[in-house]
Design a protein around this motif. Structure first.
Motif, mmCIF file in Angstrom:
data_model
loop_
_atom_site.group_PDB
_atom_site.id
_atom_site.type_symbol
_atom_site.label_atom_id
_atom_site.label_comp_id
_atom_site.label_asym_id
_atom_site.label_seq_id
_atom_site.Cartn_x
_atom_site.Cartn_y
_atom_site.Cartn_z
ATOM 1 N N SER A 66 5.047 3.821 -11.481
ATOM 2 C CA SER A 66 5.732 2.811 -10.666
ATOM 3 C C SER A 66 4.915 2.489 -9.416
ATOM 4 C CB SER A 66 7.129 3.305 -10.264
ATOM 5 O OG SER A 66 7.051 4.426 -9.390
ATOM 6 N N GLY A 67 4.290 3.487 -8.838
ATOM 7 C CA GLY A 67 3.431 3.252 -7.687
ATOM 8 C C GLY A 67 2.221 2.411 -8.055
ATOM 9 N N ALA A 68 1.719 2.582 -9.284
ATOM 10 C CA ALA A 68 0.562 1.816 -9.736
ATOM 11 C C ALA A 68 0.853 0.322 -9.728
ATOM 12 C CB ALA A 68 0.146 2.268 -11.139
ATOM 13 N N LEU A 104 -7.347 4.268 -7.925
ATOM 14 C CA LEU A 104 -6.024 4.815 -7.641
ATOM 15 C C LEU A 104 -5.018 4.437 -8.726
ATOM 16 C CD1 LEU A 104 -4.169 6.332 -5.692
ATOM 17 C CD2 LEU A 104 -3.824 4.171 -4.463
ATOM 18 N N ILE A 105 -5.083 3.212 -9.212
ATOM 19 C CA ILE A 105 -4.178 2.785 -10.279
ATOM 20 C C ILE A 105 -4.350 3.658 -11.513
ATOM 21 C CG2 ILE A 105 -3.781 0.937 -11.958
ATOM 22 C CD1 ILE A 105 -4.106 -1.061 -9.704
ATOM 23 N N VAL A 106 -5.598 3.932 -11.868
ATOM 24 C CA VAL A 106 -5.863 4.782 -13.032
ATOM 25 C C VAL A 106 -5.260 6.170 -12.827
ATOM 26 C CG1 VAL A 106 -7.660 5.903 -14.403
ATOM 27 C CG2 VAL A 106 -7.944 3.522 -13.671
ATOM 28 N N ILE A 107 -5.458 6.741 -11.630
ATOM 29 C CA ILE A 107 -4.920 8.074 -11.340
ATOM 30 C C ILE A 107 -3.401 8.083 -11.453
ATOM 31 C CG2 ILE A 107 -4.610 9.816 -9.537
ATOM 32 C CD1 ILE A 107 -7.398 9.117 -8.522
ATOM 33 N N LEU A 108 -2.746 7.079 -10.878
ATOM 34 C CA LEU A 108 -1.278 7.032 -10.912
ATOM 35 C C LEU A 108 -0.745 6.831 -12.329
ATOM 36 C CD1 LEU A 108 -0.615 4.878 -7.715
ATOM 37 C CD2 LEU A 108 -0.135 7.320 -7.995
ATOM 38 N N LEU A 109 -1.446 6.040 -13.119
ATOM 39 C CA LEU A 109 -0.987 5.792 -14.490
ATOM 40 C C LEU A 109 -1.118 7.024 -15.375
ATOM 41 C CD1 LEU A 109 -2.355 2.185 -15.190
ATOM 42 C CD2 LEU A 109 0.034 2.869 -14.884
ATOM 43 N N VAL A 110 -2.211 7.774 -15.194
ATOM 44 C CA VAL A 110 -2.423 8.952 -16.057
ATOM 45 C C VAL A 110 -1.773 10.206 -15.496
ATOM 46 C CG1 VAL A 110 -4.599 7.989 -16.885
ATOM 47 C CG2 VAL A 110 -4.630 9.622 -14.985
ATOM 48 N N ASN A 141 0.835 -1.203 0.000
ATOM 49 C CA ASN A 141 0.000 0.000 0.000
ATOM 50 C C ASN A 141 0.872 1.256 0.000
ATOM 51 O OD1 ASN A 141 -2.686 1.471 0.563
ATOM 52 N ND2 ASN A 141 -1.438 2.093 2.292
ATOM 53 N N LEU A 142 1.753 1.378 0.989
ATOM 54 C CA LEU A 142 2.572 2.589 1.063
ATOM 55 C C LEU A 142 3.696 2.595 0.032
ATOM 56 C CD1 LEU A 142 2.743 3.439 4.869
ATOM 57 C CD2 LEU A 142 1.351 4.445 3.068
ATOM 58 N N ALA A 143 4.147 1.409 -0.398
ATOM 59 C CA ALA A 143 5.123 1.368 -1.495
ATOM 60 C C ALA A 143 4.521 1.961 -2.767
ATOM 61 C CB ALA A 143 5.563 -0.070 -1.751
ATOM 62 N N ILE A 184 -5.008 11.432 -4.094
ATOM 63 C CA ILE A 184 -4.040 10.403 -3.703
ATOM 64 C C ILE A 184 -3.793 10.476 -2.203
ATOM 65 C CG2 ILE A 184 -1.618 9.705 -3.925
ATOM 66 C CD1 ILE A 184 -1.818 10.588 -6.895
ATOM 67 N N GLY A 185 -3.718 11.691 -1.671
ATOM 68 C CA GLY A 185 -3.523 11.862 -0.234
ATOM 69 C C GLY A 185 -4.677 11.284 0.573
#
Length: 224
Positions: free
Chosen positions: A201-203, A113-119, A50-52, A137-138
């Motif tokens: 990378s976070g995604a 969240l994955i979508v947000i991190l990818l875009v 999660n935090l990674a 994200i926060g």
């Protein structure tokens, strides 16, 4: 200021928390038996990944705001303050989720969240949209904390009562591992690829977290 607030928090805890709780005494070997449970062995990786997933971006939040989004120092201070507020909100929502089988919600939350991190790298051309995504994200950052802590404690209470205290620390222990993994990942990628790589990378870590949540929910459904 941190010392003052810590002392104040200590005094409040001394006044508010019950002082007649006697934890079960047991040897460390008996307490460690909880780590023979495959539910715990799987679940302890959830706070890690999660935090990674958050920390590649979080570690380099200030450089992103300054060099990518071109905010000045005063604006960055305000945005970071708002990010701190989202962390408080995240913890409050986490408690709300814990009372409602919160882990069942995490697959959908992680999917968004994955979508947000990818875009996210493609959003950097829009300053305020990017800030909005950063604040979202926060809010998502600590949502899993209370539900997974309850997961550990429920298992300990039912099957490993001698490990209650140890179970209560699993989330903190592996969250710190996750911070280290996420920060190291961000450092490597920024040095070799650039700031735009920290979101995707976070995604990848969050994707692993989704898989862990799915298996945890299956274990929970079987037990019920």
């Amino acid at each position: 200021m941190i010392v003052v607030v810590s002392i104040l928090a200590l005094v409040i805890m001394l006044l508010a928390l019950p002082n007649n709780i006697v934890p079960p005494s047991s040897k460390m070997k008996q307490q460690l038996k909880i780590f023979t449970d495959r539910r715990i062995l799987l679940g302890m990786f959830l706070p890690l990944f999660n935090l990674a997933g958050f920390y590649p971006l979080y570690t380099y939040l200030r450089p992103i705001l300054s060099s990518q989004l071109h905010f000045n120092a005063n604006s960055i201070t305000i945005i970071l303050f708002l990010y701190g507020i989202t962390s408080i909100i995240s913890n409050q929502i986490s408690g709300w989720l814990a009372e409602r089988d919160g882990l069942t919600y995490m697959t959908k939350i992680y999917g968004v969240l994955i979508v947000i991190l990818l875009v996210f790298p493609f959003l950097l051309v829009w300053r305020w949209l990017s800030v909005g995504m950063i604040l979202l994200i926060g809010i998502a950052m600590y949502l899993v904390s209370s539900p997974i802590a309850i997961f550990y404690l429920d298992i300990a209470q039912q099957d490993y009562p001698q490990s209650i205290l140890l179970a209560s620390s699993i989330n903190s222990i592996f969250s710190n591992f996750g911070i280290a993994v996420g920060s190291a990942t961000g450092s490597f990628l920024v040095a070799n690829v650039g700031l735009s790589s920290v979101g995707p990378s976070g995604a990848l870590y969050i994707l692993i977290a989704i898989l862990i949540v799915i298996f945890i929910n299956k274990f929970t459904q079987k037990n019920n």
